[in-house]
Design a protein around this motif. Structure first.
Motif, mmCIF file in Angstrom:
data_model
loop_
_atom_site.group_PDB
_atom_site.id
_atom_site.type_symbol
_atom_site.label_atom_id
_atom_site.label_comp_id
_atom_site.label_asym_id
_atom_site.label_seq_id
_atom_site.Cartn_x
_atom_site.Cartn_y
_atom_site.Cartn_z
ATOM 1 N N GLN A 1 37.825 22.973 32.840
ATOM 2 C CA GLN A 1 39.144 23.124 33.474
ATOM 3 C C GLN A 1 39.051 24.023 34.708
ATOM 4 O O GLN A 1 39.631 23.734 35.756
ATOM 5 N N ILE B 1 41.492 23.442 44.564
ATOM 6 C CA ILE B 1 41.891 24.357 45.669
ATOM 7 C C ILE B 1 41.443 23.763 47.014
ATOM 8 O O ILE B 1 42.224 23.676 47.962
ATOM 9 N N LEU C 1 44.007 22.439 49.914
ATOM 10 C CA LEU C 1 44.013 23.102 51.229
ATOM 11 C C LEU C 1 43.789 22.078 52.334
ATOM 12 O O LEU C 1 44.454 22.098 53.366
ATOM 13 N N LEU D 1 46.752 21.350 54.971
ATOM 14 C CA LEU D 1 46.553 22.044 56.258
ATOM 15 C C LEU D 1 46.024 21.143 57.360
ATOM 16 O O LEU D 1 45.932 21.571 58.507
ATOM 17 N N ASN E 1 47.185 22.282 21.122
ATOM 18 C CA ASN E 1 47.701 21.554 22.285
ATOM 19 C C ASN E 1 48.535 22.468 23.171
ATOM 20 O O ASN E 1 48.430 22.429 24.388
ATOM 21 N N HIS F 1 46.196 24.747 25.076
ATOM 22 C CA HIS F 1 45.565 24.066 26.214
ATOM 23 C C HIS F 1 46.543 23.826 27.337
ATOM 24 O O HIS F 1 46.206 23.972 28.514
ATOM 25 N N ILE G 1 46.960 27.070 29.126
ATOM 26 C CA ILE G 1 45.791 27.341 29.978
ATOM 27 C C ILE G 1 45.868 26.483 31.241
ATOM 28 O O ILE G 1 45.660 26.968 32.361
ATOM 29 N N SER G 2 46.164 25.185 31.058
ATOM 30 C CA SER G 2 46.216 24.258 32.196
ATOM 31 C C SER G 2 47.281 24.687 33.206
ATOM 32 O O SER G 2 47.042 24.723 34.404
ATOM 33 N N LEU G 3 48.457 25.015 32.685
ATOM 34 C CA LEU G 3 49.545 25.438 33.570
ATOM 35 C C LEU G 3 49.183 26.735 34.289
ATOM 36 O O LEU G 3 49.463 26.904 35.482
ATOM 37 N N LEU H 1 46.173 27.767 35.020
ATOM 38 C CA LEU H 1 45.170 27.472 36.061
ATOM 39 C C LEU H 1 45.828 26.820 37.278
ATOM 40 O O LEU H 1 45.493 27.130 38.422
ATOM 41 N N LEU H 2 46.790 25.930 37.001
ATOM 42 C CA LEU H 2 47.493 25.257 38.105
ATOM 43 C C LEU H 2 48.271 26.268 38.945
ATOM 44 O O LEU H 2 48.299 26.195 40.179
ATOM 45 N N VAL I 1 45.799 28.069 41.050
ATOM 46 C CA VAL I 1 45.413 27.216 42.183
ATOM 47 C C VAL I 1 46.466 27.319 43.293
ATOM 48 O O VAL I 1 46.151 27.512 44.466
ATOM 49 N N ILE J 1 46.262 30.757 45.020
ATOM 50 C CA ILE J 1 45.098 30.862 45.917
ATOM 51 C C ILE J 1 45.330 30.020 47.169
ATOM 52 O O ILE J 1 45.043 30.442 48.293
ATOM 53 N N CYS J 2 45.884 28.813 46.991
ATOM 54 C CA CYS J 2 46.182 27.949 48.149
ATOM 55 C C CYS J 2 47.173 28.623 49.084
ATOM 56 O O CYS J 2 47.021 28.579 50.304
ATOM 57 N N THR K 1 45.281 31.798 50.831
ATOM 58 C CA THR K 1 44.245 31.399 51.799
ATOM 59 C C THR K 1 44.844 30.560 52.925
ATOM 60 O O THR K 1 44.445 30.687 54.078
ATOM 61 N N GLY K 2 45.835 29.718 52.570
ATOM 62 C CA GLY K 2 46.506 28.902 53.596
ATOM 63 C C GLY K 2 47.227 29.778 54.600
ATOM 64 O O GLY K 2 47.174 29.550 55.799
ATOM 65 N N PHE L 1 44.668 31.362 56.811
ATOM 66 C CA PHE L 1 44.131 30.347 57.735
ATOM 67 C C PHE L 1 45.123 30.084 58.884
ATOM 68 O O PHE L 1 44.758 30.074 60.047
ATOM 69 N N LEU L 2 46.392 29.901 58.514
ATOM 70 C CA LEU L 2 47.400 29.585 59.535
ATOM 71 C C LEU L 2 47.665 30.764 60.473
ATOM 72 O O LEU L 2 48.033 30.569 61.631
ATOM 73 N N VAL M 1 39.166 21.021 61.885
ATOM 74 C CA VAL M 1 40.484 20.486 61.520
ATOM 75 C C VAL M 1 41.097 19.780 62.743
ATOM 76 O O VAL M 1 41.873 18.840 62.604
#
Lengths: 47, 386
Positions: free
Chosen positions: A29, A37, A41, A45, B10, B13, B16-18, B20-21, B24, B27-28, B31-32, B35-36, B160
């Motif tokens: 996972q 990620i 991105l 972007l 269940n 899990h 955990i999945s939520l 992690l999402l 994500v 972090i996006c 970092t986004g 970057f911008l 890009v």
């Protein structure tokens, strides 16, 4: 051309999210999350 | 009992999945945003001598509203004289050229002739910074009041903005190069009006030189201390006399330069294509930048600004470098001072060789003062608007 690239990215991202929810092993996972990620991105972007 | 346990598993899990999402997404977002933020242009405060500021798309309309549409500053004197173009930021990871042009823009006044300044020639290259190099995104310099920030970019156009790279790149001048070099502005001359973003920028610069009847065009660069073409003045053959005369003056001022003739078969570079495709005298200047080199230690803001690195001290002791290098390093102020001294001397000798191309200016930032006092007296306050 760009829209095709974005559709591919979207398809792969959705598959990764699906995999994230289906997979039971935490290490798998986490791997999916890390790859997601980069895909998100790039998807959000790209100019 | 088993069913309850399965349900619990269940739920676990799903949690955990939520989680992690959510991670994500976080972090996006972070970092986004980082970057911008690199797309935000650093403020430049032109001196009262500025005549006009416009964008490079003035010379190629289809460059308008693209990431390559960079700022052009024109300083025009009351009297007619020579026309000079000074380019910084061709390679955004070589900050001395960029900062030298900023210092000029913020201080210069022209009495005779015209000076065009482009501080960020490859503007797209300032929007990313080679992640595998671990370079800082920005560096900071003391200004008259406060601290100014400047971006430390990449040698190449942002992928890009221009992708994908070809396997091999044949540039507009016909030279075959590695694919990544398709994003190197200093391999893209004379450019193409309908080519890639980098080729369009190169084409627009050539059009500027032609349409504004530029007599002297100077491209400011930096190179690694282990690179043989260093502390150099690379000249097109038509600029040989000018470069030789300027070199003698610079040597007397204490700036050690070497002359390098532009190789006729190395195509796509500014000193070659500007000279071959326009009537301008083309010169490229190099200084030694440790933060740019392959032997450097940990990349940092201090390394960019102070230019001190123990690995380079060791390399110098082993005789592996092409410039003198000791524990004091080669600070950005010294690298910028070298550029400013060379530009001033070249401009002065342009008028000596061709009296009708004379350019006169005042409030030129003194290289010696820059060496002694640093950037503070020459950079405008970060807040105060003119």
């Amino acid at each position: 051309m760009r829209i095709i690239y974005q559709l591919i990215l979207l398809w792969l991202s959705l598959n990764l999210i699906l995999y994230l929810f289906r997979e039971k092993r935490f290490s798998y996972q986490l791997s999916a999350a890390l790859v997601l990620i980069l895909f998100l991105l790039r998807l959000l972007l790209i100019k | 009992m088993k069913l309850t346990s399965e349900k619990q598993m269940n739920k676990f899990h799903l949690g955990i999945s939520l989680g992690l999402l959510l991670l994500v997404g976080l972090i996006c977002f972070l970092t986004g945003r980082s970057f911008l933020s690199l797309h935000q242009e650093e403020p430049i405060f032109p001196s009262a001598g500025l005549t006009r500021q416009f964008r490079l798309s003035h010379y190629l309309p289809n460059l308008s509203h693209t990431p390559g549409d960079t700022r052009v500053y024109l300083f025009e004197g009351q009297e007619k004289g020579g026309n000079i173009l000074i380019l910084g930021g061709t390679h955004p990871n070589e900050p001395a050229g960029f900062i030298a042009t900023v210092v000029l823009i913020e201080n210069l006044k022209v009495k005779k002739g015209r000076i065009f300044l482009i501080p960020q020639a490859n503007l797209s290259g300032f929007t990313h910074n080679d992640p595998f190099e671990a370079n800082p995104q920005r560096f900071f310099l003391p200004a008259r009041q406060g601290i100014r920030w400047f971006r430390y970019g990449s040698r190449l156009t942002n992928p890009v903005h221009q992708w994908p790279d070809p396997t091999t790149y044949t540039n507009p001048a016909g030279q075959k190069l590695a694919g990544t070099e398709s994003r190197n502005l200093n391999r893209a001359y004379p450019g193409q009006p309908k080519g890639s973003l980098t080729e369009k920028v190169a084409w627009a610069i050539i059009q500027l030189i032609k349409s504004e009847n530029i007599h002297l065009a100077i491209d400011l660069h930096e190179a690694a201390p282990e690179y043989p073409v260093i502390n150099a003045m690379v000249f097109h053959e038509r600029a040989a006399e000018l470069a030789a005369m300027a070199l003698m003056d610079l040597q007397m001022e204490g700036f050690d330069f070497r002359l390098e003739a532009s190789p006729p078969n190395l195509r796509g570079l500014s000193h070659r294509e500007w000279g071959d495709n326009t009537s301008a005298l083309a010169v490229l200047l190099e200084t030694a930048n440790a933060s740019h080199g392959r032997l450097k230690g940990k990349p940092s803001v201090a390394l960019i600004v102070e230019g001190r690195d123990n690995n380079y001290v060791r390399a110098a002791k082993l005789g592996r470098l092409f410039v003198p290098y000791d524990e004091r390093g080669i600070p950005l102020s010294r690298r910028v001072a070298r550029h400013l001294a060379a530009v001033k001397t070249l401009a002065s000798y342009l008028g000596e060789l061709f009296p009708h191309q004379k350019v006169e200016f005042s409030d030129y930032p003194s290289p010696q003062e820059l060496l002694q006092q640093g950037f503070q007296p020459f950079l405008h306050s970060p807040r105060q608007e003119r």
